[in-house]
Design a protein around this motif. Structure first.
Motif, PDB file in Angstrom:
ATOM      1  N   UNK A  77       8.970  22.060 -11.448  1.00 11.75           N
ATOM      2  CA  UNK A  77       9.369  22.328 -10.031  1.00 11.75           C
ATOM      3  C   UNK A  77       8.584  23.722  -9.723  1.00 11.75           C
ATOM      4  N   UNK A  78       8.875  24.650 -10.551  1.00 10.95           N
ATOM      5  CA  UNK A  78       8.237  26.204 -10.558  1.00 10.95           C
ATOM      6  C   UNK A  78       6.737  25.820 -10.403  1.00 10.95           C
ATOM      7  N   UNK A  79       6.292  25.284 -11.240  1.00 11.40           N
ATOM      8  CA  UNK A  79       4.633  25.383 -11.744  1.00 11.40           C
ATOM      9  C   UNK A  79       4.063  24.556 -10.518  1.00 11.40           C
ATOM     10  N   UNK A  80       4.939  23.494 -10.076  1.00  9.24           N
ATOM     11  CA  UNK A  80       4.207  22.472  -8.833  1.00  9.24           C
ATOM     12  C   UNK A  80       4.406  23.392  -7.726  1.00  9.24           C
ATOM     13  N   UNK A  81       5.384  24.423  -7.391  1.00  6.59           N
ATOM     14  CA  UNK A  81       5.749  25.147  -6.227  1.00  6.59           C
ATOM     15  C   UNK A  81       4.632  26.078  -5.978  1.00  6.59           C
ATOM     16  N   UNK A  82       4.268  26.836  -7.138  1.00  7.56           N
ATOM     17  CA  UNK A  82       3.546  27.941  -7.016  1.00  7.56           C
ATOM     18  C   UNK A  82       2.183  27.986  -7.671  1.00  7.56           C
ATOM     19  N   UNK A  83       1.918  27.531  -9.025  1.00  7.90           N
ATOM     20  CA  UNK A  83       0.695  27.635  -9.363  1.00  7.90           C
ATOM     21  C   UNK A  83      -0.200  26.669  -8.708  1.00  7.90           C
ATOM     22  N   UNK A  84       0.355  25.398  -8.500  1.00  4.74           N
ATOM     23  CA  UNK A  84      -0.583  24.284  -7.812  1.00  4.74           C
ATOM     24  C   UNK A  84      -0.997  24.855  -6.711  1.00  4.74           C
ATOM     25  N   UNK A  85      -0.536  25.511  -5.920  1.00  2.00           N
ATOM     26  CA  UNK A  85      -0.924  25.678  -4.451  1.00  2.00           C
ATOM     27  C   UNK A  85      -2.110  26.798  -4.832  1.00  2.00           C
ATOM     28  N   UNK A  86      -1.892  28.010  -5.821  1.00  3.57           N
ATOM     29  CA  UNK A  86      -2.906  28.889  -5.937  1.00  3.57           C
ATOM     30  C   UNK A  86      -4.288  28.204  -6.574  1.00  3.57           C
ATOM     31  N   UNK A  87      -4.034  27.198  -7.429  1.00  5.24           N
ATOM     32  CA  UNK A  87      -5.387  26.439  -7.735  1.00  5.24           C
ATOM     33  C   UNK A  87      -5.814  25.598  -6.851  1.00  5.24           C
ATOM     34  N   UNK A  88      -5.098  25.196  -5.933  1.00  2.00           N
ATOM     35  CA  UNK A  88      -5.546  24.505  -4.734  1.00  2.00           C
ATOM     36  C   UNK A  88      -6.401  25.135  -3.963  1.00  2.00           C
ATOM     37  N   UNK A  89      -5.974  26.247  -3.739  1.00  2.00           N
ATOM     38  CA  UNK A  89      -6.598  27.439  -2.910  1.00  2.00           C
ATOM     39  C   UNK A  89      -8.047  27.768  -3.469  1.00  2.00           C
ATOM     40  N   UNK A  90      -8.159  27.768  -4.710  1.00  2.00           N
ATOM     41  CA  UNK A  90      -9.393  28.192  -5.549  1.00  2.00           C
ATOM     42  C   UNK A  90     -10.362  26.662  -5.485  1.00  2.00           C
ATOM     43  N   UNK A  91      -9.683  25.624  -5.838  1.00  5.81           N
ATOM     44  CA  UNK A  91     -10.408  24.506  -5.747  1.00  5.81           C
ATOM     45  C   UNK A  91     -10.964  24.367  -4.095  1.00  5.81           C
ATOM     46  N   UNK A  92     -10.210  24.497  -3.185  1.00  2.00           N
ATOM     47  CA  UNK A  92     -10.920  24.462  -1.573  1.00  2.00           C
ATOM     48  C   UNK A  92     -11.892  24.973  -1.301  1.00  2.00           C
ATOM     49  N   UNK A  93     -12.190  26.260  -2.068  1.00  2.00           N
ATOM     50  CA  UNK A  93     -13.307  26.995  -1.823  1.00  2.00           C
ATOM     51  C   UNK A  93     -14.736  26.149  -2.351  1.00  2.00           C
ATOM     52  N   UNK A  94     -14.666  25.105  -2.940  1.00  2.00           N
ATOM     53  CA  UNK A  94     -15.878  24.216  -3.076  1.00  2.00           C
ATOM     54  C   UNK A  94     -15.715  23.004  -1.997  1.00  2.00           C
ATOM     55  N   UNK A  95     -16.785  22.875  -1.034  1.00  2.00           N
ATOM     56  CA  UNK A  95     -16.526  22.378   0.103  1.00  2.00           C
ATOM     57  C   UNK A  95     -16.425  20.655  -0.366  1.00  2.00           C
ATOM     58  N   UNK A  96     -17.085  20.286  -1.453  1.00  2.00           N
ATOM     59  CA  UNK A  96     -16.911  18.709  -1.826  1.00  2.00           C
ATOM     60  C   UNK A  96     -15.461  18.264  -2.249  1.00  2.00           C
ATOM     61  N   UNK A  97     -14.956  19.281  -2.990  1.00  2.00           N
ATOM     62  CA  UNK A  97     -13.618  19.053  -3.598  1.00  2.00           C
ATOM     63  C   UNK A  97     -12.081  19.528  -2.375  1.00  2.00           C
ATOM     64  N   UNK A  98     -12.575  20.180  -1.278  1.00  2.00           N
ATOM     65  CA  UNK A  98     -11.604  20.695  -0.328  1.00  2.00           C
ATOM     66  C   UNK A  98     -10.605  19.572  -0.073  1.00  2.00           C
ATOM     67  N   UNK A  99     -11.147  18.266   0.328  1.00  2.00           N
ATOM     68  CA  UNK A  99     -10.155  17.524   0.508  1.00  2.00           C
ATOM     69  C   UNK A  99      -9.195  17.003  -0.493  1.00  2.00           C
ATOM     70  N   UNK A 100      -9.377  17.130  -1.672  1.00  2.00           N
ATOM     71  CA  UNK A 100      -8.733  16.652  -2.777  1.00  2.00           C
ATOM     72  C   UNK A 100      -8.022  17.780  -3.764  1.00  2.00           C
ATOM     73  N   UNK A 101      -8.069  19.133  -2.864  1.00  2.00           N
ATOM     74  CA  UNK A 101      -7.726  20.294  -3.662  1.00  2.00           C
ATOM     75  C   UNK A 101      -6.172  20.421  -4.087  1.00  2.00           C
ATOM     76  N   UNK A 102      -5.520  19.975  -3.050  1.00  2.00           N
ATOM     77  CA  UNK A 102      -3.937  19.858  -3.324  1.00  2.00           C
ATOM     78  C   UNK A 102      -3.702  19.007  -4.780  1.00  2.00           C
TER      79      UNK A 102
END
Length: 187
Positions: A77-102
């Protein structure tokens, strides 16, 4: 970046706690009761506590399972609620991956926590517990006994439920193995 290191450190500590439970489980279950009894008879209070845990496997295993399950839920729960969002934000910087970032962030966290949990929280601690299990069982006997008393209502519920399911399956009470040569020689 500091917050992600703190979050990883918290998850690491949770996985170490899981490892303590895994080591406790394997060391108590693998301990030779005759050896613990001899140590207890020689005056070791921790050997007496470890022997008491080994003699009540349903209660002890329920305590361990409560700890392992709680730690696993908290880490996930902690990893999913905190770290996953930060990774998703970094992945969202790549336009092709942005829709799948979460989804990517969540998958990365789940895979990483699962892998670390298997290594740090299960396999390594169990190998440590198998190395001189009586010594490890005596080391954790006090804290595990205290935790068992603290979690008594939940331990009772799990133990009673387990016994009921075993009875329905026709397996009933555990049958103790015949004494080993070492146990006979101690007698």
């Amino acid at each position: 970046m500091n917050s992600i290191l703190l979050e990883v450190l918290i998850i690491f500590c949770l996985l170490l706690a899981n490892g303590v439970f895994a080591m406790a489980e394997i060391s108590v279950v693998s301990s030779r009761k005759a050896r613990l009894k001899k140590l207890a008879d020689d005056g070791s209070p921790s050997a007496g506590k470890a022997l008491a845990l080994a003699r009540e496997p349903s209660r002890f295993l329920a305590t361990v399972q409560i700890g392992i399950t709680l730690v696993g839920i908290l880490a996930g729960a902690f990893g999913g609620a905190t770290i996953a969002d930060q990774i998703a934000s970094a992945v969202a910087q790549v336009p092709a991956l942005a829709p799948y970032s979460k989804a990517i962030g969540l998958i990365v966290v789940v895979v990483a926590i699962t892998y670390a949990s298997l290594i740090i929280g299960e396999l390594v601690p169990k190998r440590i517990g198998l190395n001189n299990p009586e010594k490890k069982a005596m080391l954790i006997a006090g804290p595990m006994s205290a935790l068992s008393r603290f979690a008594a209502p939940f331990v009772w519920l799990l133990t009673t439920s387990t016994e009921a399911v075993l009875q329905v399956l026709g397996l009933g009470k555990d049958v103790e193995a015949p004494p080993s040569e070492e146990e006979v020689s101690h007698l």
